[in-house]
Design a protein around this motif. Structure first.
Motif, mmCIF file in Angstrom:
data_model
loop_
_atom_site.group_PDB
_atom_site.id
_atom_site.type_symbol
_atom_site.label_atom_id
_atom_site.label_comp_id
_atom_site.label_asym_id
_atom_site.label_seq_id
_atom_site.Cartn_x
_atom_site.Cartn_y
_atom_site.Cartn_z
ATOM 1 N N GLN A 142 19.286 18.280 -37.640
ATOM 2 C CA GLN A 142 18.128 18.607 -38.262
ATOM 3 C C GLN A 142 16.490 18.010 -37.804
ATOM 4 O OE1 GLN A 142 18.982 21.217 -40.204
ATOM 5 N NE2 GLN A 142 18.193 20.694 -41.723
ATOM 6 N N GLN A 143 16.983 16.803 -37.392
ATOM 7 C CA GLN A 143 15.594 15.957 -36.917
ATOM 8 C C GLN A 143 15.201 16.440 -35.528
ATOM 9 O OE1 GLN A 143 13.914 13.431 -38.668
ATOM 10 N NE2 GLN A 143 12.514 13.818 -37.039
ATOM 11 N N GLU A 144 16.137 17.074 -34.773
ATOM 12 C CA GLU A 144 15.669 17.328 -33.454
ATOM 13 C C GLU A 144 15.347 18.871 -33.688
ATOM 14 O OE1 GLU A 144 19.041 16.152 -30.187
ATOM 15 O OE2 GLU A 144 19.853 17.307 -31.908
ATOM 16 N N ILE A 145 15.500 19.611 -34.653
ATOM 17 C CA ILE A 145 15.066 20.817 -34.708
ATOM 18 C C ILE A 145 13.622 20.538 -35.209
ATOM 19 C CG2 ILE A 145 14.693 22.874 -36.316
ATOM 20 C CD1 ILE A 145 18.029 22.941 -36.291
ATOM 21 N N PHE A 146 13.398 19.635 -36.435
ATOM 22 C CA PHE A 146 12.122 19.300 -36.933
ATOM 23 C C PHE A 146 11.113 18.915 -35.726
ATOM 24 C CE2 PHE A 146 9.168 16.248 -38.556
ATOM 25 C CZ PHE A 146 8.339 17.066 -39.462
ATOM 26 N N ASP A 147 11.527 17.954 -34.934
ATOM 27 C CA ASP A 147 10.811 17.560 -33.764
ATOM 28 C C ASP A 147 10.209 18.606 -32.881
ATOM 29 O OD1 ASP A 147 10.980 14.991 -34.862
ATOM 30 O OD2 ASP A 147 12.743 14.173 -33.449
ATOM 31 N N ARG A 148 11.190 19.655 -32.573
ATOM 32 C CA ARG A 148 11.019 20.615 -31.580
ATOM 33 C C ARG A 148 9.941 21.528 -32.123
ATOM 34 N NH1 ARG A 148 15.901 22.987 -27.897
ATOM 35 N NH2 ARG A 148 16.681 21.015 -27.218
ATOM 36 N N ILE A 149 9.981 21.779 -33.383
ATOM 37 C CA ILE A 149 8.929 22.812 -34.066
ATOM 38 C C ILE A 149 7.688 21.902 -34.232
ATOM 39 C CG2 ILE A 149 8.280 23.888 -36.381
ATOM 40 C CD1 ILE A 149 11.588 24.156 -36.557
ATOM 41 N N VAL A 150 7.623 20.699 -34.578
ATOM 42 C CA VAL A 150 6.071 20.123 -34.694
ATOM 43 C C VAL A 150 5.578 20.024 -33.100
ATOM 44 C CG1 VAL A 150 5.159 17.939 -34.982
ATOM 45 C CG2 VAL A 150 6.916 18.626 -36.647
ATOM 46 N N ASN A 151 6.452 19.715 -32.289
ATOM 47 C CA ASN A 151 5.875 19.754 -30.919
ATOM 48 C C ASN A 151 5.263 21.090 -30.436
ATOM 49 O OD1 ASN A 151 5.487 18.474 -28.321
ATOM 50 N ND2 ASN A 151 7.151 19.694 -27.409
ATOM 51 N N SER A 152 5.829 22.323 -30.965
ATOM 52 C CA SER A 152 5.602 23.615 -30.727
ATOM 53 C C SER A 152 4.159 23.736 -31.256
ATOM 54 C CB SER A 152 6.620 24.666 -31.019
ATOM 55 O OG SER A 152 6.174 25.936 -30.967
ATOM 56 N N LEU A 153 4.110 23.456 -32.511
ATOM 57 C CA LEU A 153 2.916 23.736 -33.238
ATOM 58 C C LEU A 153 1.749 22.846 -32.773
ATOM 59 C CD1 LEU A 153 4.604 23.654 -36.850
ATOM 60 C CD2 LEU A 153 3.559 25.380 -35.841
ATOM 61 N N ASP A 154 2.008 21.772 -32.255
ATOM 62 C CA ASP A 154 1.079 20.763 -31.734
ATOM 63 C C ASP A 154 0.273 21.522 -30.514
ATOM 64 O OD1 ASP A 154 1.152 18.857 -33.545
ATOM 65 O OD2 ASP A 154 2.513 17.537 -32.151
ATOM 66 N N LYS A 155 1.089 22.306 -29.787
ATOM 67 C CA LYS A 155 0.534 22.991 -28.575
ATOM 68 C C LYS A 155 -0.384 24.274 -28.796
ATOM 69 C CE LYS A 155 4.768 21.915 -25.842
ATOM 70 N NZ LYS A 155 5.903 22.719 -25.232
ATOM 71 N N LEU A 156 -0.099 24.639 -30.137
ATOM 72 C CA LEU A 156 -1.096 25.949 -30.731
ATOM 73 C C LEU A 156 -2.407 25.420 -31.086
ATOM 74 C CD1 LEU A 156 1.611 27.960 -32.671
ATOM 75 C CD2 LEU A 156 0.870 28.176 -30.643
ATOM 76 N N LYS A 157 -2.556 24.054 -31.399
ATOM 77 C CA LYS A 157 -3.992 23.427 -31.997
ATOM 78 C C LYS A 157 -4.894 23.861 -30.998
ATOM 79 C CE LYS A 157 -1.744 20.719 -35.465
ATOM 80 N NZ LYS A 157 -1.571 19.116 -35.800
ATOM 81 N N ALA A 195 13.657 26.235 -30.720
ATOM 82 C CA ALA A 195 14.974 25.885 -30.935
ATOM 83 C C ALA A 195 15.689 27.389 -31.106
ATOM 84 C CB ALA A 195 15.423 25.192 -32.119
ATOM 85 N N ALA A 196 17.120 27.352 -30.850
ATOM 86 C CA ALA A 196 17.619 28.542 -30.628
ATOM 87 C C ALA A 196 17.770 29.662 -31.897
ATOM 88 C CB ALA A 196 19.254 28.531 -30.228
ATOM 89 N N ASN A 197 17.647 28.783 -33.176
ATOM 90 C CA ASN A 197 17.355 29.701 -34.443
ATOM 91 C C ASN A 197 16.051 29.637 -35.048
ATOM 92 O OD1 ASN A 197 17.700 26.894 -35.215
ATOM 93 N ND2 ASN A 197 18.440 27.440 -37.189
ATOM 94 N N VAL A 198 15.021 29.312 -34.059
ATOM 95 C CA VAL A 198 13.515 28.997 -34.706
ATOM 96 C C VAL A 198 12.936 29.948 -33.665
ATOM 97 C CG1 VAL A 198 11.612 27.604 -35.314
ATOM 98 C CG2 VAL A 198 14.285 27.004 -35.460
ATOM 99 N N SER A 199 12.040 30.734 -34.550
ATOM 100 C CA SER A 199 10.523 31.248 -33.793
ATOM 101 C C SER A 199 9.395 30.969 -34.589
ATOM 102 C CB SER A 199 10.761 32.886 -34.035
ATOM 103 O OG SER A 199 11.933 33.212 -33.242
#
Length: 308
Positions: free
Chosen positions: A293-308, A78-82
């Motif tokens: 907030q929910q959209e940001i959360f979902d995008r972060i979880v999706n990003s983390l899933d790709k790292l596993k 997301a635009a404010n998340v790394s």
């Protein structure tokens, strides 16, 4: 912004302006909030889009400098998340200075000609270029202000080995040169900045944000020489205007001082200045990203899933 809780979360840290989540002791989720700080104090009102501005500038600069050294960033969901690698940070900041400005000038004008082991020649005026950039490191303080330190002290105190110091110094100078080139294309001068490094095993990574107006000082290139010749103040591109407003309203973070009221109009002005900073530094139009907030959360979880 409310705090999240992510699958596999092992730590959470709320900084002055960023919320940092550790995942499985391996990854970091860094959320740049709209909080704004000055004089080590968080101001009472958030600044719309500030987090997005700083995060996107940092991501742009980290991606532009990958040929120089590895860095921690893996994804910007997301635009404010790394999202990136968790490194063991060196407890030092590599401050690189191209011009005699700020802390360096204050030291110089007091009569000293050495700063953190770097020699500053006689006969310089405020904002003059050094013949070549100097590194003036500081220690990262757990509390209070960072303190100046020399390379010799860093090595003797075990904050870095001699080889690690040499690698970080080389990286810092190369990053600064590329930062100056990027700035020059935008008719800006990268005056000074700080870099932070960490390691995973024996590999050194560039961490945190780089070349943002919160971590760097920029001057406008147009008219720089003329202003120097006349002894005039240089035009800055940084959050210095916020500090100047606070000082004008008798606030410098000292005990007993009260933060002046931030009107809606002033908050909007600061927001517009940050957007202007983005467009000037990056050279692209700012596109606000409005997510729940929910959209940001979902995008972060999706990003983390790709790292596993």
């Amino acid at each position: 912004m409310d705090s999240f809780h992510f699958p596999g979360q092992t730590a959470f840290y709320k900084g002055k302006v960023r919320d940092v989540y550790t995942i499985n002791d391996q990854w970091l989720v860094m959320i740049a909030s709209d909080r704004i700080s000055a004089f080590d104090v968080i101001l009472p009102k958030p600044i719309p889009y500030k987090g997005q501005v700083l995060n996107q500038i940092a991501a742009y600069m980290l991606n532009a400098t990958r040929d120089i050294c590895s860095n921690w960033l893996l994804d910007v969901p997301a635009a404010n998340v790394s999202v990136g690698k968790k490194c063991i940070p060196f407890k030092i900041e590599m401050v690189v200075r191209g011009n005699l400005t700020g802390h360096a000038w204050r030291t110089y004008s007091s009569g000293k000609r050495e700063l953190c082991g770097a020699i500053m020649p006689d006969g310089m005026k405020e904002n003059d270029y050094f013949s070549s950039p100097i590194i003036t490191p500081s220690t990262k303080a757990e509390q209070g202000h960072d303190e100046d330190i020399s390379a010799e002290e860093i090595i003797s105190k075990g904050l870095a080995t001699k080889i690690e110091w040499e690698i970080m110094s080389e990286y810092a100078l190369q990053l600064f040169e590329l930062g100056k080139e990027i700035a020059a294309k935008q008719k800006l001068i990268l005056v000074d900045t700080k870099y932070e490094f960490g390691k995973i095993g024996k590999i050194i990574f560039l961490i945190d944000e780089i070349h943002t107006p919160d971590s760097s000082r920029y001057f406008y290139a147009d008219g720089f020489e003329e202003r120097q010749a006349k002894g005039e103040r240089q035009q800055q591109l940084s959050k210095e205007f916020v500090r100047e407003w606070l000082i004008a309203n008798n606030f410098m973070g000292k005990q007993g001082q009260i933060v002046p009221e931030m009107t809606g109009e002033w908050v909007n002005t600061i927001s517009q200045r940050y957007i202007e900073l983005y467009e000037k530094v990056i050279g692209e139009k700012f596109e606000p990203q409005l997510l729940s907030q929910q959209e940001i959360f979902d995008r972060i979880v999706n990003s983390l899933d790709k790292l596993k």
